[in-house]
Design an enzyme around this catalytic site. Structure first.
Site, mmCIF file in Angstrom:
data_model
loop_
_atom_site.group_PDB
_atom_site.id
_atom_site.type_symbol
_atom_site.label_atom_id
_atom_site.label_comp_id
_atom_site.label_asym_id
_atom_site.label_seq_id
_atom_site.Cartn_x
_atom_site.Cartn_y
_atom_site.Cartn_z
ATOM 1 N N ASP A 15 0.817 -1.222 0.000
ATOM 2 C CA ASP A 15 0.000 0.000 0.000
ATOM 3 C C ASP A 15 0.850 1.271 0.000
ATOM 4 O OD1 ASP A 15 -2.255 -1.691 0.206
ATOM 5 O OD2 ASP A 15 -1.916 -1.834 2.361
ATOM 6 N N LYS A 18 2.262 2.093 -5.255
ATOM 7 C CA LYS A 18 2.987 1.583 -6.434
ATOM 8 C C LYS A 18 2.227 1.869 -7.732
ATOM 9 C CE LYS A 18 3.049 -2.404 -4.385
ATOM 10 N NZ LYS A 18 2.764 -2.057 -2.991
ATOM 11 N N GLY A 19 0.894 1.680 -7.698
ATOM 12 C CA GLY A 19 0.089 1.865 -8.906
ATOM 13 C C GLY A 19 0.251 3.267 -9.468
ATOM 14 N N LYS A 20 0.240 4.240 -8.576
ATOM 15 C CA LYS A 20 0.354 5.634 -9.010
ATOM 16 C C LYS A 20 1.696 5.885 -9.717
ATOM 17 C CE LYS A 20 1.331 10.065 -7.163
ATOM 18 N NZ LYS A 20 0.585 11.253 -7.510
ATOM 19 N N ASN A 40 -5.155 -9.948 -4.406
ATOM 20 C CA ASN A 40 -4.985 -9.425 -3.039
ATOM 21 C C ASN A 40 -4.493 -7.979 -3.110
ATOM 22 O OD1 ASN A 40 -2.556 -10.346 -4.131
ATOM 23 N ND2 ASN A 40 -1.763 -11.198 -2.234
ATOM 24 N N GLY A 42 -4.270 -4.048 -4.500
ATOM 25 C CA GLY A 42 -5.215 -3.030 -4.954
ATOM 26 C C GLY A 42 -4.415 -1.799 -5.330
ATOM 27 N N HIS A 43 -4.199 -1.606 -6.617
ATOM 28 C CA HIS A 43 -3.370 -0.477 -7.080
ATOM 29 C C HIS A 43 -4.279 0.649 -7.583
ATOM 30 C CE1 HIS A 43 0.424 -3.187 -7.604
ATOM 31 N NE2 HIS A 43 -0.036 -3.139 -6.381
ATOM 32 N N GLN A 228 2.271 -5.798 -3.176
ATOM 33 C CA GLN A 228 2.615 -5.885 -1.740
ATOM 34 C C GLN A 228 3.973 -5.200 -1.469
ATOM 35 O OE1 GLN A 228 1.558 -9.231 -3.220
ATOM 36 N NE2 GLN A 228 -0.473 -8.379 -2.937
ATOM 37 N N THR A 304 -8.555 -3.397 -1.322
ATOM 38 C CA THR A 304 -9.125 -4.699 -1.684
ATOM 39 C C THR A 304 -10.169 -5.152 -0.674
ATOM 40 O OG1 THR A 304 -7.090 -5.324 -2.790
ATOM 41 C CG2 THR A 304 -8.516 -7.126 -2.137
ATOM 42 N N THR A 305 -9.888 -4.939 0.604
ATOM 43 C CA THR A 305 -10.773 -5.508 1.631
ATOM 44 C C THR A 305 -11.562 -4.461 2.412
ATOM 45 O OG1 THR A 305 -8.965 -5.423 3.210
ATOM 46 C CG2 THR A 305 -9.261 -7.491 1.999
ATOM 47 N N ALA A 416 5.655 12.164 -4.316
ATOM 48 C CA ALA A 416 4.231 12.279 -4.643
ATOM 49 C C ALA A 416 3.542 13.059 -3.529
ATOM 50 C CB ALA A 416 3.609 10.895 -4.792
#
Ligand code: IMP
Length: 427
Positions: A15, A18-20, A40, A42-43, A228, A304-305, A416
């Site tokens: 968390d 990474k996606g950004k 598992n 969530g990006h 992760q 994700t959860t 960021a």
């Protein structure tokens, strides 16, 4: 030397954003490759105010000239992937066999694996890990036990049924006899469901090595997107409170393919503070109002959860370990905006452990016993704006970055300061 191969790893407990950063960098690369984990992860990616949470699709999917590869090290839940593809397409983004490849050797997450993951988590006698309940652990078990269904198998009903027979026998026995789980789908039902999903995914299912070789032959650049974080690695993490894949640099080589075998850059995505979700302690955790206010200000809720993430200060002892074991060459620091004008700022510099002082985490330390050695810093004040250079940053922010660089001995090359793609500075 031109830098052709770049890896993104999470340097904490996941968390980190990474996606950004992958989305920000993707247009410079001809391919973005996910190499481990499954849904598992969530990006979250925000482009022009439009927010998308990706679980399986690589975060290069919003860059028009980038090929996105789900490599053989990933565990794929076909229904979740179909849903995700349709969700992104419904927003007007093109997903075709030109920009998505799913490795025919990637492991399939079956309904049995998911059921087993949940049954174990809900059982009082087993060690609770706080998993995401997506069937990740049991699917990697299937893989190393050499009985997994692979994505290519979804295209052949005869093979699919035969493989599912073997899997079902053992899984159904354990689910029913050990955990009392009923309503376990029979082979016929599971095979039909997977075969139908396979038909939808068929255009994308291919062998990824040839694709990556072709990109390399044409002088293209490849970005590997980890999921992760280092401390959740099954080998290097805070075992047993880890995920079941290799989140560190080694996972790139085994979970995907690196043309030429050379990795030029490893960017450690690092949140300006620390969070953890699921079971398992972390040394810098703030079990107080300040921790709660960081959680709220940072909207620290699992993508994700939906679980709340626990928050704490940046932990340089943990990060020194992450840099070492994952070969991180530079840092992308995220969510600095959450620490701005918070009124206080601390950082963990070292650990006291069993009467000795350590400058970094060591593999096998019992995290519960670690006493963090905390240093107070000047609170972060001021405002970070678009196009600022390093020397334009507020002094307190520059000092924070300088401390991180001094301790980790690598540069902070991205900062960021908000969730949108544009709220990223490159130094
Ligand atoms: P699993 O990966 O679902 O088996 O969960 C194992 C552990 O890893 C749990 O503590 C999860 O909360 C954690 N975990 C798995 N994926 C992520 C993620 O993407 N971000 C943060 N924690 C994760």
């Amino acid at each position: 030397m031109s830098k052709k191969t770049c890896v993104i790893v999470g340097s904490q407990w996941g968390d980190e954003g990474k996606g950004k950063i992958v989305d920000y960098l993707a247009s410079e690369f001809q391919a973005v490759v996910r190499y481990q984990g499954g849904n598992n992860a969530g990006h979250t990616v925000i482009v022009n105010g439009e927010k998308s949470v990706l679980h399986l699709l690589p975060s290069g999917i919003f860059s028009s000239n980038t090929c996105n590869v789900i490599a053989h090290g990933v565990v794929v839940e076909p229904a979740a992937l179909v849903k995700e593809i349709e969700m992104i397409q419904s927003k007007g983004h093109s997903i075709t066999s030109n920009n998505l490849c799913i490795s025919s050797s990637a492991t399939v997450i079956t309904t049995y694996a998911k059921m087993l993951d949940l049954a174990r988590e809900n059982n009082a006698d087993t060690q609770k890990i706080g998993t995401t309940g997506k069937g990740i652990g049991p699917s990697y078990e299937d893989k190393v036990a050499r009985r997994a269904i692979r994505m290519g198998d979804l295209l052949d009903m005869t093979i699919l049924k035969k493989k599912l027979e073997g899997l079902w026998k053992e899984r159904a026995f354990v689910l029913l006899q050990l955990y009392g789980v009923k309503n376990i789908p029979r082979v016929e039902e599971e095979a039909t469901k997977l075969f139908e999903l396979g038909k939808k995914l068929a255009p994308f299912i291919r062998e990824e090595i040839a694709i990556l070789d072709k990109i390399a032959e044409q002088g293209g650049k490849v970005l590997y997107e980890g999921a992760q974080g280092v401390m959740l690695d099954v080998n290097f993490g805070t075992y047993p409170f880890v995920t079941s894949s290799n989140t560190t640099i080694g996972g790139v080589y085994t979970g995907s393919y690196v043309p030429g075998f050379t990795i030029d850059r490893v960017i450690g995505i690092t949140k300006a503070y620390t969070t953890r979700v699921g079971e398992g302690a972390f040394p810098s955790e703030l079990k107080n109002e300040l921790g709660d206010s960081i959680q709220q200000k940072g909207n620290e809720v699992g993508a994700t959860t939906g679980r709340k993430r626990r928050c704490g200060w940046l932990d340089l002892a943990q990060l020194k370990y992450a840099v070492k074991v994952s070969g991180i060459t530079e840092i992308a620091l995220t969510k600095i905006d959450i620490l701005m004008n918070l009124g206080s700022l601390n950082v963990v510099m070292a650990y006291k452990y069993r009467e000795q002082v350590y400058d970094r985490y060591h593999l096998g330390m019992n995290v519960e016993e670690i006493e963090p050695i905390v240093q107070s810093l000047a609170p972060l004040v001021g405002e970070i704006k678009a196009s600022m250079s390093r020397s334009d940053l507020p002094k307190s922010v520059d000092a924070y970055l300088t401390l991180i660089e001094k301790e980790l001995k690598i540069p902070v090359s991205f900062l960021a300061y908000g969730p949108d793609r544009t709220q990223t500075l490159k130094f």
